[in-house]
Design a protein around this motif. Sequence first.
Motif, PDB file in Angstrom:
ATOM      1  N   ASP A 331       0.860  -1.182   0.000  1.00 16.51           N
ATOM      2  CA  ASP A 331       0.000   0.000   0.000  1.00 16.51           C
ATOM      3  C   ASP A 331       0.894   1.229   0.000  1.00 16.51           C
ATOM      4  O   ASP A 331       2.009   1.201   0.532  1.00 16.51           O
ATOM      5  N   GLU A 332       0.418   2.304  -0.586  1.00 21.57           N
ATOM      6  CA  GLU A 332       1.241   3.502  -0.686  1.00 21.57           C
ATOM      7  C   GLU A 332       0.382   4.763  -0.642  1.00 21.57           C
ATOM      8  O   GLU A 332      -0.813   4.719  -0.958  1.00 21.57           O
ATOM      9  N   ASN A 333       1.016   5.835  -0.258  1.00 22.92           N
ATOM     10  CA  ASN A 333       0.406   7.152  -0.315  1.00 22.92           C
ATOM     11  C   ASN A 333       1.411   8.086  -0.962  1.00 22.92           C
ATOM     12  O   ASN A 333       2.538   8.242  -0.465  1.00 22.92           O
ATOM     13  N   LEU A 334       1.045   8.703  -2.075  1.00 26.80           N
ATOM     14  CA  LEU A 334       1.940   9.567  -2.834  1.00 26.80           C
ATOM     15  C   LEU A 334       1.497  11.013  -2.642  1.00 26.80           C
ATOM     16  O   LEU A 334       0.366  11.375  -3.002  1.00 26.80           O
ATOM     17  N   ALA A 335       2.374  11.840  -2.096  1.00 23.14           N
ATOM     18  CA  ALA A 335       2.041  13.240  -1.836  1.00 23.14           C
ATOM     19  C   ALA A 335       2.877  14.155  -2.712  1.00 23.14           C
ATOM     20  O   ALA A 335       4.085  13.985  -2.838  1.00 23.14           O
ATOM     21  N   ASN A 336       2.214  15.137  -3.289  1.00 23.49           N
ATOM     22  CA  ASN A 336       2.803  16.082  -4.236  1.00 23.49           C
ATOM     23  C   ASN A 336       3.261  15.369  -5.500  1.00 23.49           C
ATOM     24  O   ASN A 336       4.433  15.410  -5.887  1.00 23.49           O
ATOM     25  N   SER A 337       2.309  14.697  -6.135  1.00 22.19           N
ATOM     26  CA  SER A 337       2.518  14.083  -7.443  1.00 22.19           C
ATOM     27  C   SER A 337       1.214  14.236  -8.212  1.00 22.19           C
ATOM     28  O   SER A 337       0.125  14.190  -7.631  1.00 22.19           O
ATOM     29  N   ALA A 338       1.340  14.453  -9.506  1.00 19.49           N
ATOM     30  CA  ALA A 338       0.160  14.720 -10.328  1.00 19.49           C
ATOM     31  C   ALA A 338      -0.859  13.586 -10.225  1.00 19.49           C
ATOM     32  O   ALA A 338      -0.500  12.407 -10.184  1.00 19.49           O
ATOM     33  N   CYS A 339      -2.141  13.961 -10.180  1.00 21.15           N
ATOM     34  CA  CYS A 339      -3.222  12.985 -10.099  1.00 21.15           C
ATOM     35  C   CYS A 339      -3.512  12.377 -11.473  1.00 21.15           C
ATOM     36  O   CYS A 339      -3.390  13.049 -12.505  1.00 21.15           O
ATOM     37  N   ALA A 340      -3.912  11.114 -11.457  1.00 24.72           N
ATOM     38  CA  ALA A 340      -4.396  10.419 -12.650  1.00 24.72           C
ATOM     39  C   ALA A 340      -3.394  10.444 -13.800  1.00 24.72           C
ATOM     40  O   ALA A 340      -3.767  10.558 -14.973  1.00 24.72           O
ATOM     41  N   VAL A 341      -2.107  10.341 -13.479  1.00 30.56           N
ATOM     42  CA  VAL A 341      -1.065  10.183 -14.485  1.00 30.56           C
ATOM     43  C   VAL A 341      -0.418   8.829 -14.221  1.00 30.56           C
ATOM     44  O   VAL A 341       0.138   8.599 -13.153  1.00 30.56           O
ATOM     45  N   TYR A 342      -0.484   7.930 -15.196  1.00 36.16           N
ATOM     46  CA  TYR A 342      -0.073   6.550 -14.973  1.00 36.16           C
ATOM     47  C   TYR A 342       1.047   6.144 -15.928  1.00 36.16           C
ATOM     48  O   TYR A 342       0.970   5.128 -16.619  1.00 36.16           O
ATOM     49  N   ASP A 343       2.093   6.956 -15.955  1.00 34.49           N
ATOM     50  CA  ASP A 343       3.231   6.635 -16.820  1.00 34.49           C
ATOM     51  C   ASP A 343       4.383   6.011 -16.046  1.00 34.49           C
ATOM     52  O   ASP A 343       5.476   5.824 -16.578  1.00 34.49           O
ATOM     53  N   GLY A 344       4.153   5.670 -14.784  1.00 35.34           N
ATOM     54  CA  GLY A 344       5.176   5.014 -13.991  1.00 35.34           C
ATOM     55  C   GLY A 344       6.146   5.949 -13.308  1.00 35.34           C
ATOM     56  O   GLY A 344       7.145   5.486 -12.739  1.00 35.34           O
ATOM     57  N   PHE A 345       5.862   7.289 -13.335  1.00 35.54           N
ATOM     58  CA  PHE A 345       6.755   8.258 -12.712  1.00 35.54           C
ATOM     59  C   PHE A 345       5.975   9.159 -11.766  1.00 35.54           C
ATOM     60  O   PHE A 345       4.793   9.439 -11.978  1.00 35.54           O
ATOM     61  N   LEU A 346       6.685   9.627 -10.729  1.00 38.38           N
ATOM     62  CA  LEU A 346       6.162  10.677  -9.859  1.00 38.38           C
ATOM     63  C   LEU A 346       6.336  12.018 -10.554  1.00 38.38           C
ATOM     64  O   LEU A 346       7.373  12.286 -11.170  1.00 38.38           O
ATOM     65  N   HIS A 347       5.303  12.876 -10.443  1.00 36.97           N
ATOM     66  CA  HIS A 347       5.337  14.185 -11.111  1.00 36.97           C
ATOM     67  C   HIS A 347       5.105  15.279 -10.072  1.00 36.97           C
ATOM     68  O   HIS A 347       3.960  15.678  -9.829  1.00 36.97           O
ATOM     69  N   PRO A 348       6.177  15.775  -9.443  1.00 36.63           N
ATOM     70  CA  PRO A 348       6.011  16.817  -8.426  1.00 36.63           C
ATOM     71  C   PRO A 348       5.464  18.103  -9.033  1.00 36.63           C
ATOM     72  O   PRO A 348       5.730  18.429 -10.199  1.00 36.63           O
ATOM     73  N   HIS A 349       4.701  18.825  -8.218  1.00 32.75           N
ATOM     74  CA  HIS A 349       4.195  20.127  -8.650  1.00 32.75           C
ATOM     75  C   HIS A 349       5.067  21.221  -8.063  1.00 32.75           C
ATOM     76  O   HIS A 349       5.339  21.247  -6.864  1.00 32.75           O
ATOM     77  N   PHE A 350       5.537  22.136  -8.915  1.00 31.11           N
ATOM     78  CA  PHE A 350       6.312  23.289  -8.485  1.00 31.11           C
ATOM     79  C   PHE A 350       5.402  24.515  -8.467  1.00 31.11           C
ATOM     80  O   PHE A 350       4.600  24.712  -9.398  1.00 31.11           O
ATOM     81  N   PRO A 351       5.478  25.335  -7.438  1.00 30.31           N
ATOM     82  CA  PRO A 351       4.558  26.470  -7.322  1.00 30.31           C
ATOM     83  C   PRO A 351       4.549  27.395  -8.542  1.00 30.31           C
ATOM     84  O   PRO A 351       3.519  27.998  -8.859  1.00 30.31           O
ATOM     85  N   SER A 352       5.685  27.501  -9.222  1.00 33.82           N
ATOM     86  CA  SER A 352       5.737  28.419 -10.363  1.00 33.82           C
ATOM     87  C   SER A 352       5.163  27.815 -11.636  1.00 33.82           C
ATOM     88  O   SER A 352       5.000  28.517 -12.636  1.00 33.82           O
ATOM     89  N   ALA A 353       4.861  26.503 -11.611  1.00 36.67           N
ATOM     90  CA  ALA A 353       4.389  25.828 -12.823  1.00 36.67           C
ATOM     91  C   ALA A 353       2.881  25.621 -12.768  1.00 36.67           C
ATOM     92  O   ALA A 353       2.278  25.558 -11.689  1.00 36.67           O
ATOM     93  N   ALA A 354       2.283  25.476 -13.918  1.00 35.78           N
ATOM     94  CA  ALA A 354       0.853  25.187 -13.989  1.00 35.78           C
ATOM     95  C   ALA A 354       0.607  23.745 -13.565  1.00 35.78           C
ATOM     96  O   ALA A 354       1.422  22.855 -13.844  1.00 35.78           O
ATOM     97  N   PRO A 355      -0.488  23.466 -12.875  1.00 30.81           N
ATOM     98  CA  PRO A 355      -0.772  22.093 -12.433  1.00 30.81           C
ATOM     99  C   PRO A 355      -0.913  21.149 -13.617  1.00 30.81           C
ATOM    100  O   PRO A 355      -1.355  21.524 -14.702  1.00 30.81           O
ATOM    101  N   THR A 356      -0.523  19.905 -13.396  1.00 24.94           N
ATOM    102  CA  THR A 356      -0.700  18.861 -14.397  1.00 24.94           C
ATOM    103  C   THR A 356      -1.595  17.781 -13.809  1.00 24.94           C
ATOM    104  O   THR A 356      -1.720  17.647 -12.593  1.00 24.94           O
ATOM    105  N   GLY A 357      -2.223  16.990 -14.683  1.00 28.45           N
ATOM    106  CA  GLY A 357      -3.099  15.927 -14.219  1.00 28.45           C
ATOM    107  C   GLY A 357      -4.455  16.462 -13.792  1.00 28.45           C
ATOM    108  O   GLY A 357      -4.771  17.658 -13.944  1.00 28.45           O
TER     109      GLY A 357
END
Length: 386
Positions: A331-357
């Motif tokens: 079981d896992e909990n992923l924090a600060n990674s784009a939602c509903a993106v299933y490419d096998g990578f974590l996608h952190p959100h940076f405050p200066s960037a537009a949200p993804t996912g």
Amino acid sequence: MFLVSDKQPEQPSVPDDVWERFARDTERDIRTSAPKEPSARARMVTERLRQEEARGAQPEGWRAAPAWRETNGRAARRRRLWAIIGVPLAAAVAVVAMKPSLLPGDPFGMSSDGPTAAAALPDETAPPTAAPSSMAPDTPTLDRPFAGSPAERWADGAAGIVVPEAKPVGSLTRAQVATALRQTKTLLVDANLNPATLRGERPEAALGTLDPKQPKMLDDARSWLREPGKGHDPLSLFSRFDPEETRLVGDVVKTRGRMTFKAGEHASVAIHVDYTFVYPVAPADQSSDQASDGGSTEVTRTIVRRVLDLEVSDPTKYRVTPGKLAVARYDENLANSACAVYDGFLHPHFPSAAPTGAAPTGPTTDPYDRSRDIQHSGTCGTVSRT
């Protein structure tokens, strides 16, 4: 011409008791000051010393006056030397006492430019009763990527994964249990801390800990890495970042959690692990050269909590591979990674960037709160802090 009288002056009279006292005192003084005949022992010692001196042999410490005078002379020279050095030295000490920052290297840790040293937390041995307290607001930087985070006091990397002391469990020996615990740490380290794994490479050491005789588990993990997607995401077991999008800041990942074991079913040792990993990251196109030139220095953090239940069964009683791990739960909990993106990578959100996912619609949670079990709401939520 002088006239001299032949008549003598009259002598004054002295009382008899005065004369008697004077006579007694005089006799005592003469007796005290009169030379005495040395004793036989004194004559023997004197004769022995005379003979030793004639032979050139002197008892230890004899005639030490020249050495004492030499020592005294050195002491006098030292006093003169300290008189020359002492005044400037005392002045220098006084200046440093008033302004310690003048010393190179900040030996007393008093520089206001550097971070305040945070005492490391002791190892976690039981579930915490509450989330970590709020930290003073601070922005993570390339030099201090954990600033403002409770993880600043956590252990670095694999040092935070403490293997408990092994003991026999059921029909398994102490050595078999110790092997199972070491394999568990290997799995956690390679899946969540190995730089190659974090760059998206295959976690071969982690895969090597899994029992190939467990139905589907090892084959599934390999297929997730080959073809990630919804329902078969390698992030379920492994922490991975897209190297074209994100790079780790520094070489430290903060780790906190615990590993426990007990007797399990099927003549096995059941191992429970619950760990949180904090990854400081920056945009892949942001280099240290850019930062030194005044470019972007944006840093954020992604937090991953993993809970696994593993088993190692007695190979004399069950069809298992000796020393390999069977996965009973992940079981896992992923924090600060784009939602509903299933490419096998974590996608952190940076405050200066537009949200993804997808936009988050679930509840707000604290990713540092280890006092509660992982909660799944079925929707992507938000985090209260990173």
